[in-house]
Enzyme design. Structure first.
Site, PDB file in Angstrom:
ATOM      1  N   ALA A  63     -13.102  32.690 -61.338  1.00 25.51           N
ATOM      2  CA  ALA A  63     -14.515  32.334 -61.262  1.00 25.51           C
ATOM      3  C   ALA A  63     -14.770  31.245 -62.303  1.00 25.51           C
ATOM      4  O   ALA A  63     -14.029  31.121 -63.279  1.00 25.51           O
ATOM      5  CB  ALA A  63     -15.373  33.562 -61.550  1.00 25.51           C
ATOM      6  N   GLY A 108     -10.760  35.693 -60.496  1.00 26.45           N
ATOM      7  CA  GLY A 108     -11.311  35.627 -59.133  1.00 26.45           C
ATOM      8  C   GLY A 108     -10.311  35.100 -58.107  1.00 26.45           C
ATOM      9  O   GLY A 108     -10.454  35.371 -56.914  1.00 26.45           O
ATOM     10  N   GLU A 111      -8.295  37.991 -57.213  1.00 23.84           N
ATOM     11  CA  GLU A 111      -9.199  38.897 -56.494  1.00 23.84           C
ATOM     12  C   GLU A 111      -9.450  38.444 -55.056  1.00 23.84           C
ATOM     13  O   GLU A 111      -9.469  39.261 -54.135  1.00 23.84           O
ATOM     14  CB  GLU A 111     -10.517  39.016 -57.270  1.00 23.84           C
ATOM     15  CG  GLU A 111     -10.348  39.784 -58.576  1.00 23.84           C
ATOM     16  CD  GLU A 111     -11.561  39.694 -59.494  1.00 23.84           C
ATOM     17  OE1 GLU A 111     -12.015  38.567 -59.786  1.00 23.84           O
ATOM     18  OE2 GLU A 111     -12.062  40.752 -59.901  1.00 23.84           O
ATOM     19  N   GLU A 131      -9.547  38.548 -67.554  1.00 24.61           N
ATOM     20  CA  GLU A 131     -10.962  38.697 -67.938  1.00 24.61           C
ATOM     21  C   GLU A 131     -11.189  39.317 -69.306  1.00 24.61           C
ATOM     22  O   GLU A 131     -12.076  38.884 -70.041  1.00 24.61           O
ATOM     23  CB  GLU A 131     -11.718  39.513 -66.866  1.00 24.61           C
ATOM     24  CG  GLU A 131     -11.984  38.747 -65.576  1.00 24.61           C
ATOM     25  CD  GLU A 131     -10.855  38.829 -64.564  1.00 24.61           C
ATOM     26  OE1 GLU A 131      -9.763  39.329 -64.933  1.00 24.61           O
ATOM     27  OE2 GLU A 131     -11.053  38.425 -63.415  1.00 24.61           O
TER      28      GLU A 131
HETATM   29  N1  CAA Z   1     -13.430  27.923 -64.591  1.00 26.35           N
HETATM   30  C1  CAA Z   1     -13.840  26.681 -64.839  1.00 26.35           C
HETATM   31  N2  CAA Z   1     -13.011  25.637 -65.013  1.00 26.35           N
HETATM   32  C2  CAA Z   1     -11.696  25.895 -64.989  1.00 26.35           C
HETATM   33  C3  CAA Z   1     -11.182  27.190 -64.747  1.00 26.35           C
HETATM   34  C4  CAA Z   1     -12.118  28.231 -64.535  1.00 26.35           C
HETATM   35  N3  CAA Z   1     -11.738  29.486 -64.250  1.00 26.35           N
HETATM   36  N4  CAA Z   1      -9.836  27.126 -64.784  1.00 26.35           N
HETATM   37  C5  CAA Z   1      -9.526  25.846 -65.028  1.00 26.35           C
HETATM   38  N5  CAA Z   1     -10.646  25.092 -65.150  1.00 26.35           N
HETATM   39  C6  CAA Z   1     -10.735  23.660 -65.426  1.00 26.35           C
HETATM   40  C7  CAA Z   1     -10.466  23.366 -66.888  1.00 26.35           C
HETATM   41  O1  CAA Z   1     -11.619  23.580 -67.673  1.00 26.35           O
HETATM   42  C8  CAA Z   1     -10.064  21.928 -66.824  1.00 26.35           C
HETATM   43  O2  CAA Z   1     -11.200  21.131 -66.695  1.00 26.35           O
HETATM   44  P1  CAA Z   1     -11.351  19.731 -67.514  1.00 26.35           P
HETATM   45  O3  CAA Z   1     -10.235  18.883 -66.999  1.00 26.35           O
HETATM   46  O4  CAA Z   1     -12.712  19.255 -67.145  1.00 26.35           O
HETATM   47  O5  CAA Z   1     -11.177  20.086 -68.953  1.00 26.35           O
HETATM   48  C9  CAA Z   1      -9.298  21.832 -65.509  1.00 26.35           C
HETATM   49  O6  CAA Z   1      -9.715  22.969 -64.742  1.00 26.35           O
HETATM   50  C10 CAA Z   1      -7.809  21.900 -65.691  1.00 26.35           C
HETATM   51  O7  CAA Z   1      -7.510  23.081 -66.446  1.00 26.35           O
HETATM   52  P2  CAA Z   1      -6.592  23.067 -67.768  1.00 26.35           P
HETATM   53  O8  CAA Z   1      -6.690  21.752 -68.471  1.00 26.35           O
HETATM   54  O9  CAA Z   1      -6.926  24.292 -68.549  1.00 26.35           O
HETATM   55  O10 CAA Z   1      -5.159  23.168 -67.109  1.00 26.35           O
HETATM   56  P3  CAA Z   1      -3.846  23.823 -67.745  1.00 26.35           P
HETATM   57  O11 CAA Z   1      -2.713  23.452 -66.851  1.00 26.35           O
HETATM   58  O12 CAA Z   1      -3.723  23.468 -69.197  1.00 26.35           O
HETATM   59  O13 CAA Z   1      -4.082  25.415 -67.661  1.00 26.35           O
HETATM   60  C11 CAA Z   1      -4.762  27.457 -66.596  1.00 26.35           C
HETATM   61  C12 CAA Z   1      -4.185  26.039 -66.413  1.00 26.35           C
HETATM   62  C13 CAA Z   1      -3.739  28.313 -67.346  1.00 26.35           C
HETATM   63  C14 CAA Z   1      -5.010  28.038 -65.213  1.00 26.35           C
HETATM   64  C15 CAA Z   1      -6.071  27.362 -67.409  1.00 26.35           C
HETATM   65  O14 CAA Z   1      -6.913  26.379 -66.804  1.00 26.35           O
HETATM   66  C16 CAA Z   1      -6.822  28.649 -67.457  1.00 26.35           C
HETATM   67  O15 CAA Z   1      -6.451  29.539 -68.216  1.00 26.35           O
HETATM   68  N6  CAA Z   1      -7.930  28.760 -66.684  1.00 26.35           N
HETATM   69  C17 CAA Z   1      -8.793  29.915 -66.722  1.00 26.35           C
HETATM   70  C18 CAA Z   1      -8.166  31.090 -65.997  1.00 26.35           C
HETATM   71  C19 CAA Z   1      -9.056  32.312 -66.114  1.00 26.35           C
HETATM   72  O16 CAA Z   1      -9.288  32.819 -67.200  1.00 26.35           O
HETATM   73  N7  CAA Z   1      -9.551  32.788 -64.977  1.00 26.35           N
HETATM   74  C20 CAA Z   1     -10.400  33.951 -64.912  1.00 26.35           C
HETATM   75  C21 CAA Z   1     -11.836  33.535 -64.925  1.00 26.35           C
HETATM   76  S1  CAA Z   1     -12.907  34.898 -65.131  1.00 26.35           S
HETATM   77  C22 CAA Z   1     -13.090  35.568 -63.571  1.00 26.35           C
HETATM   78  O17 CAA Z   1     -12.473  35.153 -62.604  1.00 26.35           O
HETATM   79  C23 CAA Z   1     -14.055  36.694 -63.532  1.00 26.35           C
HETATM   80  C24 CAA Z   1     -14.168  37.422 -62.248  1.00 26.35           C
HETATM   81  O18 CAA Z   1     -13.380  38.294 -61.955  1.00 26.35           O
HETATM   82  C25 CAA Z   1     -15.291  37.174 -61.375  1.00 26.35           C
END
Ligand code: CAA
Length: 261
Positions: A63, A108, A111, A131
């Protein structure tokens, strides 16, 4: 649509979440568009869906963290419901849905894949529920579906530790059915979808309903559900044709496509 693509290839529909700059993260617009695209599928023609993500790096990275960062308690609950409603629509969609997981499937992303009937992934896929590292619980069904899919103990370990797992471990614990090289993933998903689409469509739908509905009730109730859906098939043209074809001893005959009626 801004973030969701839909392509129909004969009896197969391919939904692609297309927000690669954010690794296909699910914001409200993506969720709304997914809902809309599901409503628009022509169920008289399409017999199986594939869900995938744009690009070679990410299926869905969760998400949208930016959108969630300032939510209040009530807004958080509403956002969870928004995701849950769309994912439930996918889970109970009348025809099978195959998740072709082409990279990160986090939060998400994991999920939404679990709301699909079948999961296959590329070798670079990464799964996890990160999360608790962000100060929240999984909010789009992860606590429920992961526990049902892989086992409560394994789900608890993955969710409490927020540890990501690679494709081979996802395969080992039964989260995905198969792992393919990235370049073969979509072709393999289409091959599976076409294999499903050639079978009697009403029978396939009834199988999905029987399995899904049966898992929510006792075995006695589940078997009644199966009996009803089994019985319903005997009112279809496809059952009459399928069985007549089997019983016909003419070796030259060629099987006609099922008619979905
Ligand atoms: N939400 C918003 N933006 C996201 C995102 C997310 N979940 N995941 C990645 N992005 C964005 C980053 O912010 C980045 O944007 P910018 O270029 O504008 O800075 C772009 O995507 C590329 O990401 P990274 O630079 O971080 O890429 P990376 O290769 O270094 O890392 C990754 C990849 C390990 C997937 C890392 O992006 C990451 O950890 N993302 C978050 C994953 C996460 O925590 N997901 C769970 C979200 S909470 C949820 O889903 C709750 C629920 O159950 C409803």
């Amino acid at each position: 649509m801004e973030f969701v693509l839909f392509e129909q290839k004969n009896q197969i529909g391919i939904i692609t979440i297309n927000r690669p700059k954010a690794l296909n993260a699910l914001n409200s617009t993506v969720l709304d568009e997914l809902n809309e695209v599901l409503d628009s599928v022509d169920l008289d023609v399409v017999r199986c869906l594939i869900l995938t993500g744009a690009g070679e790096k990410s299926f869905v990275a969760g998400a949208d963290i930016g959108e969630m960062s300032n939510l209040t308690k009530a807004e958080g609950e509403a956002f969870g419901k928004k995701g849950n409603d769309v994912f439930r629509k996918l889970e109970t969609f009348p025809i099978p849905v195959i998740a072709a997981i082409n990279g990160f499937a986090l939060g998400g992303g994991c999920e939404i894949s679990m709301s699909c009937d079948i999961r296959i992934c590329s070798e670079n896929a990464v799964f996890g529920q990160p999360e608790v590292g962000l100060g929240i619980t999984p909010g789009f069904g992860g606590t429920q579906r992961l526990a049902r899919l892989v086992s409560p103990g394994m789900a608890k370990q993955l969710i409490y530790t927020a540890r990501n797992i690679k494709a081979d471990e996802a395969y080992r614990i039964g989260l995905v059915n198969a792992v393919y090289p990235q370049e073969e993933l979509l072709a393999q998903a289409e091959k599976m979808a076409n294999g499903i689409a050639k079978n009697a469509p009403i029978a396939v739908r009834n199988c999905k309903k029987a399995i899904n509905d049966g898992l929510d009730v006792t075995m006695d109730e589940a078997l009644v559900i199966e009996e009803k859906l089994f019985g319903d098939c005997f009112e279809t043209e496809d059952q009459k044709y399928g069985m007549a074809f089997f019983l016909d001893k003419n070796k030259e005959k060629v099987k006609e496509p099922f008619k979905n009626c």
